[in-house]
Design a protein around this motif. Structure first.
Motif, PDB file in Angstrom:
ATOM      1  N   TYR A 105      34.137  -6.867   4.656  1.00 27.06           N
ATOM      2  CA  TYR A 105      33.123  -5.879   5.203  1.00 27.06           C
ATOM      3  C   TYR A 105      31.820  -6.543   6.012  1.00 27.06           C
ATOM      4  CZ  TYR A 105      35.429  -3.281   1.709  1.00 27.06           C
ATOM      5  OH  TYR A 105      36.492  -2.591   0.712  1.00 27.06           O
ATOM      6  N   GLY A 106      32.013  -7.704   6.255  1.00 31.56           N
ATOM      7  CA  GLY A 106      30.908  -8.529   6.901  1.00 31.56           C
ATOM      8  C   GLY A 106      29.866  -8.970   6.059  1.00 31.56           C
ATOM      9  N   HIS A 107      28.888  -9.872   6.744  1.00 33.16           N
ATOM     10  CA  HIS A 107      28.062 -10.343   5.817  1.00 33.16           C
ATOM     11  C   HIS A 107      26.809  -9.080   5.984  1.00 33.16           C
ATOM     12  CE1 HIS A 107      28.779 -14.392   4.959  1.00 33.16           C
ATOM     13  NE2 HIS A 107      29.519 -14.492   6.180  1.00 33.16           N
ATOM     14  N   PRO A 108      26.046  -9.033   4.834  1.00 34.94           N
ATOM     15  CA  PRO A 108      24.901  -7.938   4.782  1.00 34.94           C
ATOM     16  C   PRO A 108      23.832  -8.452   5.784  1.00 34.94           C
ATOM     17  CG  PRO A 108      25.829  -8.622   2.422  1.00 34.94           C
ATOM     18  CD  PRO A 108      26.177  -9.637   3.724  1.00 34.94           C
ATOM     19  N   GLU A 109      23.264  -7.398   6.395  1.00 34.49           N
ATOM     20  CA  GLU A 109      22.230  -7.504   7.403  1.00 34.49           C
ATOM     21  C   GLU A 109      21.165  -6.799   7.122  1.00 34.49           C
ATOM     22  OE1 GLU A 109      25.577  -6.830  11.285  1.00 34.49           O
ATOM     23  OE2 GLU A 109      24.404  -5.096  10.329  1.00 34.49           O
ATOM     24  N   ILE A 110      19.954  -7.114   7.712  1.00 29.29           N
ATOM     25  CA  ILE A 110      18.798  -6.689   7.588  1.00 29.29           C
ATOM     26  C   ILE A 110      18.901  -5.047   7.704  1.00 29.29           C
ATOM     27  CG2 ILE A 110      16.186  -6.613   8.095  1.00 29.29           C
ATOM     28  CD1 ILE A 110      16.204  -9.471   8.549  1.00 29.29           C
ATOM     29  N   THR A 111      18.532  -4.190   6.780  1.00 32.50           N
ATOM     30  CA  THR A 111      18.764  -2.781   6.846  1.00 32.50           C
ATOM     31  C   THR A 111      17.777  -1.970   6.451  1.00 32.50           C
ATOM     32  OG1 THR A 111      21.197  -3.336   6.757  1.00 32.50           O
ATOM     33  CG2 THR A 111      20.408  -0.891   6.816  1.00 32.50           C
ATOM     34  N   GLU A 112      17.327  -0.898   7.179  1.00 35.78           N
ATOM     35  CA  GLU A 112      16.218   0.277   6.650  1.00 35.78           C
ATOM     36  C   GLU A 112      17.247   1.125   5.949  1.00 35.78           C
ATOM     37  OE1 GLU A 112      13.526   1.859   9.153  1.00 35.78           O
ATOM     38  OE2 GLU A 112      11.977   0.087   8.956  1.00 35.78           O
ATOM     39  N   VAL A 113      17.035   1.673   4.780  1.00 34.57           N
ATOM     40  CA  VAL A 113      17.978   2.403   4.074  1.00 34.57           C
ATOM     41  C   VAL A 113      17.251   3.806   4.005  1.00 34.57           C
ATOM     42  CG1 VAL A 113      19.480   2.991   2.205  1.00 34.57           C
ATOM     43  CG2 VAL A 113      19.203   0.615   3.195  1.00 34.57           C
ATOM     44  N   ASN A 114      17.776   4.830   4.397  1.00 33.79           N
ATOM     45  CA  ASN A 114      17.206   6.161   4.283  1.00 33.79           C
ATOM     46  C   ASN A 114      17.236   6.311   2.887  1.00 33.79           C
ATOM     47  OD1 ASN A 114      16.164   8.917   4.797  1.00 33.79           O
ATOM     48  ND2 ASN A 114      18.541   9.270   4.693  1.00 33.79           N
ATOM     49  N   ILE A 115      15.902   7.061   2.299  1.00 30.59           N
ATOM     50  CA  ILE A 115      15.952   7.493   0.848  1.00 30.59           C
ATOM     51  C   ILE A 115      15.730   9.036   0.986  1.00 30.59           C
ATOM     52  CG2 ILE A 115      15.492   5.355  -0.127  1.00 30.59           C
ATOM     53  CD1 ILE A 115      12.521   6.106  -0.201  1.00 30.59           C
ATOM     54  N   GLY A 116      15.939   9.507   2.146  1.00 31.32           N
ATOM     55  CA  GLY A 116      15.753  10.999   1.990  1.00 31.32           C
ATOM     56  C   GLY A 116      16.874  12.061   1.897  1.00 31.32           C
ATOM     57  N   VAL A 117      17.133  12.941   2.441  1.00 34.38           N
ATOM     58  CA  VAL A 117      18.320  13.702   2.423  1.00 34.38           C
ATOM     59  C   VAL A 117      18.540  14.631   3.730  1.00 34.38           C
ATOM     60  CG1 VAL A 117      18.425  14.225  -0.278  1.00 34.38           C
ATOM     61  CG2 VAL A 117      17.392  15.885   1.287  1.00 34.38           C
ATOM     62  N   GLY A 118      19.734  14.851   3.967  1.00 36.51           N
ATOM     63  CA  GLY A 118      20.146  15.711   4.929  1.00 36.51           C
ATOM     64  C   GLY A 118      20.439  17.146   4.709  1.00 36.51           C
ATOM     65  N   LYS A 119      21.078  17.930   5.432  1.00 39.36           N
ATOM     66  CA  LYS A 119      21.433  19.353   5.418  1.00 39.36           C
ATOM     67  C   LYS A 119      22.679  19.585   4.716  1.00 39.36           C
ATOM     68  CE  LYS A 119      17.822  20.867   8.341  1.00 39.36           C
ATOM     69  NZ  LYS A 119      17.206  21.508   9.674  1.00 39.36           N
ATOM     70  N   ASN A 120      23.473  18.739   4.638  1.00 46.62           N
ATOM     71  CA  ASN A 120      25.002  18.949   4.612  1.00 46.62           C
ATOM     72  C   ASN A 120      25.250  18.637   2.844  1.00 46.62           C
ATOM     73  OD1 ASN A 120      25.640  19.245   7.134  1.00 46.62           O
ATOM     74  ND2 ASN A 120      25.895  17.061   7.369  1.00 46.62           N
ATOM     75  N   PRO A 121      26.270  19.058   2.504  1.00 45.19           N
ATOM     76  CA  PRO A 121      26.682  18.698   1.093  1.00 45.19           C
ATOM     77  C   PRO A 121      26.797  17.570   1.060  1.00 45.19           C
ATOM     78  CG  PRO A 121      27.982  20.812   1.960  1.00 45.19           C
ATOM     79  CD  PRO A 121      27.183  20.152   3.082  1.00 45.19           C
ATOM     80  N   GLY A 122      26.868  16.950  -0.064  1.00 48.22           N
ATOM     81  CA  GLY A 122      27.083  15.366  -0.291  1.00 48.22           C
ATOM     82  C   GLY A 122      27.806  15.177  -1.494  1.00 48.22           C
ATOM     83  N   ILE A 123      28.300  13.761  -1.425  1.00 43.78           N
ATOM     84  CA  ILE A 123      29.069  13.195  -2.439  1.00 43.78           C
ATOM     85  C   ILE A 123      28.225  11.911  -2.843  1.00 43.78           C
ATOM     86  CG2 ILE A 123      31.079  11.812  -3.290  1.00 43.78           C
ATOM     87  CD1 ILE A 123      32.781  13.681  -1.746  1.00 43.78           C
ATOM     88  N   LEU A 124      27.898  11.750  -3.959  1.00 44.04           N
ATOM     89  CA  LEU A 124      27.187  10.472  -4.534  1.00 44.04           C
ATOM     90  C   LEU A 124      27.772   9.425  -5.087  1.00 44.04           C
ATOM     91  CD1 LEU A 124      24.161   9.602  -4.793  1.00 44.04           C
ATOM     92  CD2 LEU A 124      24.052  10.733  -7.139  1.00 44.04           C
ATOM     93  N   ILE A 125      28.037   8.449  -4.837  1.00 43.80           N
ATOM     94  CA  ILE A 125      29.030   7.276  -5.271  1.00 43.80           C
ATOM     95  C   ILE A 125      27.919   6.143  -6.081  1.00 43.80           C
ATOM     96  CG2 ILE A 125      28.892   6.195  -3.068  1.00 43.80           C
ATOM     97  CD1 ILE A 125      31.665   5.166  -3.883  1.00 43.80           C
TER      98      ILE A 125
END
Length: 553
Positions: free
Chosen positions: A221-241
């Motif tokens: 999957y490649g080496h992890p990169e510095i990433t800003e991760v969204n912690i909000g939600v969108g308007k679509n239905p979702g699946i949580l893993i």
């Protein structure tokens, strides 16, 4: 029942009626019986290897059997009964192969003494009764019991990491061989020195296994990169893993592409957001919620299907309404959940049921807004090595504090939040595992552009922190890793954290603080050995520990 493998264990001595984690007595006993049967498998595996006829047909079963007994992984008695039944069949097949090989080599039948784990036969109806006699307390001597269980608990963590690597097609025979060697050793009367040596060998194998998993993850999957991760939600239905299995993550993202379903991570799956291979999916929108023990509320408010890929599944309350949205896979089991079968050879798991259900669900209820930053595994941090070294040499960074490990429910874990919040501004926190949820949303700032919390990823990515430390030792020309401006303030909860701890001890790290309590499975005698040889310490007060760490103590 007697279980003391996790940090929550009752009175820090052992759960005897029901696990504080929620594990019923019957489930605990069946897990003990499975470990007993795996020991029998290991005995014959070792004997065949001694005869020059090694058998690797049970390697996956041993890894998955150990993995299934990790805290909060599998709550299904029927699954454990099936594993015990399969284990007995596998053991007896090995037994027949060993007896035949022995006779062929020696010209006579084997007439030696074998342990009960290698010879016991019983119908399924006898499992419950047998389980009561083969558990932890069947070893009478306190220090022997402690060392055996320290080894087995470490093996459970190693097995989890090895299984994840194997899923991605990466394995080493030395790891599989060691699992049999170590399990078989617990059926013999060894000296204390021999048992300590086996525990330290487990530490070395934990390093090998985490390095293998790191190679598997980054190659795939490649080496992890510095990433800003969204912690909000969108308007679509979702699946949580949730969980740790990146292969499941990949297949879920592929199958949900173009469906109008968003995918969110939870708990220890948060670091999936850092991998380049997953960033190409626009419907992978971020992380929802916090660490594992918040799931009772967060799975409710998510509204869509939830997929558990490994341990950290909390038993539902009677009032919980998401059981019909709960899916389990791999070693995870929970009665009433929908189980996703393993992938066929060369194929993928079928997540169509989750996708179909998600389409009829409401979007997630928003818990928070904003973003958190991660992706500081060894490759990324070493790319910034010059900047980090210069900050140390200039005095801008006075000390690194490793606060990796696990989160948990005890109020005493507020200690880790308070330590992070009160550390001097010239310190950097290195973290991995779900312990980070205690402080990764605090506004702690940066030092010359270097965030003060560097999240390497999942608990197995504690290996990254060791790689970083070893590289800094080399850069600064030190002859002892313990001369680095580095302190350890580790939080532990379950068996993978124990494997990480053994790995750090094997690598020579000393003076580590471990909390919120020292493990209940350490007898006073064994704890004394660890204190004398490795200077392991319990946590104290926030102010005292910060002062000691800043002084290099």
């Amino acid at each position: 029942m007697f279980c003391f493998q996790c940090q929550e264990t009752a009175k820090n001595t052992g759960c005897t009626i029901k696990g504080v984690c929620g594990k019923p007595e019957e489930t605990a006993n069946l897990q003990d019986l499975l470990i007993f049967v795996l020991r029998g498998v290991a005995v014959y595996g070792e004997k065949l290897k001694e005869l020059g006829q090694p058998d690797h047909s049970n390697d996956d079963f041993v890894l998955q059997g150990l993995f299934a007994t990790i805290t909060n992984a599998n709550w299904s008695n029927s699954r454990f009964v099936s594993m015990v039944e399969e284990g007995l069949v596998r053991r007896d097949k090995l037994k027949a192969a060993f007896l035949a090989a022995y006779k062929a080599k020696n010209g006579r039948d084997f007439d030696g003494v074998l342990p009960d784990a290698a010879t016991w036969t019983g119908a399924t109806s006898t499992f419950a009764e047998k389980a009561k006699s083969v558990g932890i307390l069947s070893t009478a001597h306190e220090d022997v019991r402690s060392l055996r269980e320290l080894l087995v608990i470490g093996l459970k963590g190693i097995a989890a990491y090895a299984d994840h690597a194997a899923v991605l097609g990466f394995r080493k025979s030395e790891i599989d061989d060691f699992m049999l060697e170590a399990l078989a050793s617990t059926t013999r009367d060894l000296s204390v020195d021999e048992m300590v040596a086996m525990v330290m060998k487990a530490g070395g194998m934990a390093v090998t296994t985490m390095a293998l998993l790191d190679e598997a993850n980054t190659t795939t999957y490649g080496h992890p990169e510095i990433t800003e991760v969204n912690i909000g939600v969108g308007k679509n239905p979702g699946i949580l893993i949730s969980g740790h299995d990146l292969k499941d993550m990949e297949e879920l993202l592929k199958q949900t592409e173009g469906t109008g379903i968003d995918v969110y991570t939870h708990g220890e799956m948060l670091p999936a957001n850092y991998y380049p291979a997953f960033k190409k999916y626009p419907h992978f929108v971020g992380n929802y919620g916090g660490s594992w023990w918040h799931q009772l509320e967060e799975f409710e408010s998510f509204n869509g299907p939830v997929l558990l890929t490994t341990n950290c599944l909390v038993p539902l309350r009677k009032s919980s309404t998401y059981l019909d949205r709960l899916y389990t896979t791999g070693v995870v089991g929970y009665d009433g959940s929908k189980y996703i079968a393993d992938r066929p050879s060369g194929g993928a798991k079928d997540f169509s049921a989750l996708i179909a259900q998600a389409k009829g669900c409401k979007p997630p209820t928003e818990l928070e807004k904003g973003a958190i930053v991660g992706g500081f595994a060894h490759n990324q941090v070493l790319a910034l090595a010059d900047k980090v070294v210069e900050a140390v040499k200039s005095g801008a960074i006075k000390r690194f504090i490793v606060m990796a490990g696990c989160d948990g429910r005890h109020n005493s874990r507020q200690y880790y939040t308070d330590v992070a919040a009160n550390l001097p501004q010239d310190t950097i926190i290195l973290t991995a595992g779900c312990a980070k949820f205690r402080y990764n949303k605090l506004q702690l700032g940066d030092i010359g552009g270097i965030p003060r919390v560097l999240d390497a990823g999942q608990c197995n990515d504690s290996y990254s922190l060791a790689v970083i430390a070893l590289k800094l030792k080399e850069v600064f020309g030190l002859d002892d890793i313990n001369k680095l401006p580095l302190s350890f303030d580790i939080a532990w909860y379950e068996q993978k954290a124990v494997a990480v701890l053994l790995a750090l001890l094997y690598l020579g790290f000393k003076g580590m603080r471990l909390g919120p309590t020292l493990p209940g499975f350490l007898s006073p005698g064994v704890a004394k050995v660890l204190v004398e040889n490795f200077d392991i310490k319990p946590i104290g007060t926030v102010d005292e520990d910060i002062a000691a760490m800043m002084a290099g103590r």
